[in-house]
Design an enzyme around this catalytic site. Structure first.
Site, mmCIF file in Angstrom:
data_model
loop_
_atom_site.group_PDB
_atom_site.id
_atom_site.type_symbol
_atom_site.label_atom_id
_atom_site.label_comp_id
_atom_site.label_asym_id
_atom_site.label_seq_id
_atom_site.Cartn_x
_atom_site.Cartn_y
_atom_site.Cartn_z
ATOM 1 N N ASP A 60 -10.156 2.779 1.710
ATOM 2 C CA ASP A 60 -10.330 2.188 3.042
ATOM 3 C C ASP A 60 -11.023 3.172 3.987
ATOM 4 O OD1 ASP A 60 -9.234 -0.347 2.614
ATOM 5 O OD2 ASP A 60 -7.192 0.330 3.043
ATOM 6 N N LYS B 192 0.806 -1.223 0.000
ATOM 7 C CA LYS B 192 0.000 0.000 0.000
ATOM 8 C C LYS B 192 0.843 1.280 0.000
ATOM 9 C CE LYS B 192 -4.211 -1.928 2.003
ATOM 10 N NZ LYS B 192 -5.300 -1.732 2.989
#
Length: 285
Positions: A105, A68
């Site tokens: 997210d 990420k």
């Protein structure tokens, strides 16, 4: 014309539920596209993105651990939220061939809390347990909703640094995660008009991991208990919370919410959220 596709990358990747989620939505909507899983090792990230740039059928990818942050230097653009969080979980292949990084997210985490956050509160507090990669998006999301955060980790100094990085002006607190494992006789004040949430942002409680040690004497009356672990979806923490009379949110809520944001970016269509119950049954099978 080559069939359009998106995918999820990570190392490992076999455990990802993203192909099942996106595949379910593509089937429901009758979209002629596919969603794959692709095992990409850390040293393969630059070559993977370089190859996909030149593939017109590739709509982009979701990014799971441990990539990420590693993908960020290889992108042309970062959405402001992703830049602030310092992590990308969705890469979109734009029409001009460039790559834009997003973080879905944060909105995915907030989605099940939105009905409550739409109300006015006298005070908002979150107790967040865990300081790993998942915590970054959660801290940024909560701080943007004017929520005071108590961040608990095995290293309180790391927790403090994370709070200072992600919301330097906030009046947040860092504590040792062991603090919440022992009972407290703290007498909570009147919580009417307040918003309280307890978040497990750690892997504790996941299959193969020890359970999260949390004593519910630390939970203010009326708290929501939110566990982002997805395997199992019904963790020991959530079971204990329900037994103690607290409302709960499981990790599938965040997983499906963040996937919905990514799906729209990849396929320019809204996923059929009225089928969430059916989707959950598919994921549980």
């Amino acid at each position: 014309m080559t069939r359009a596709y998106a995918e999820v990358i990570g190392d490992p990747i076999a455990q990802s539920k993203s192909p099942a989620i996106h595949g379910f939505w593509l089937g429901k909507l009758g979209i002629d596209a596919e969603y794959r899983a692709c095992h990409v090792r850390p040293d393969e990230v630059p070559s993977y993105l370089g190859e996909r740039r030149s593939d017109p059928a590739w709509r982009g990818c979701n990014v799971t651990m441990p990539h990420k942050q590693a993908v960020m230097p290889h992108l042309d653009r970062l959405d402001p939220l992703a830049a602030r969080i310092g992590a990308v979980n969705t890469i979109v292949h734009e029409a001009d061939g460039t790559l834009t990084g997003y973080n879905t997210d944060a909105p995915g985490f907030l989605e099940p809390l939105r009905p409550l956050l739409g109300r006015e509160h006298l005070f908002r507090m979150a107790r967040v347990l865990g300081t790993g990669g998942a915590a970054r998006a959660i801290i940024a999301a909560l701080a943007a909703e004017n929520i005071v955060i108590v961040l608990a980790g095995r290293d309180p100094a790391k927790a403090r640094a994370l709070l200072d990085e992600l919301d330097p002006g906030g009046e947040h607190h860092a504590v040792d995660i062991a603090h919440f494992a022992e009972p407290t006789d703290f007498a909570f004040d009147d919580r009417a008009g307040c918003f309280d949430v307890i978040v497990n942002a750690s892997p504790l409680g996941m299959a193969g991991q020890p359970p999260l040690a949390f004593d519910f004497s630390h939970a203010p009356p009326g708290s929501i208990v939110y566990d982002i672990v997805t395997h199992p979806a019904d963790t020991p923490l959530l079971q204990q919370a329900r037994a103690a009379g607290f409302r709960t949110v499981d990790g599938l809520a965040m997983l499906i919410g963040q996937a919905a944001e990514a799906f729209e970016k990849f396929f320019s269509a809204s996923p059929p959220r009225d089928a969430d119950r059916e989707l959950r049954a598919v994921l549980a099978a």
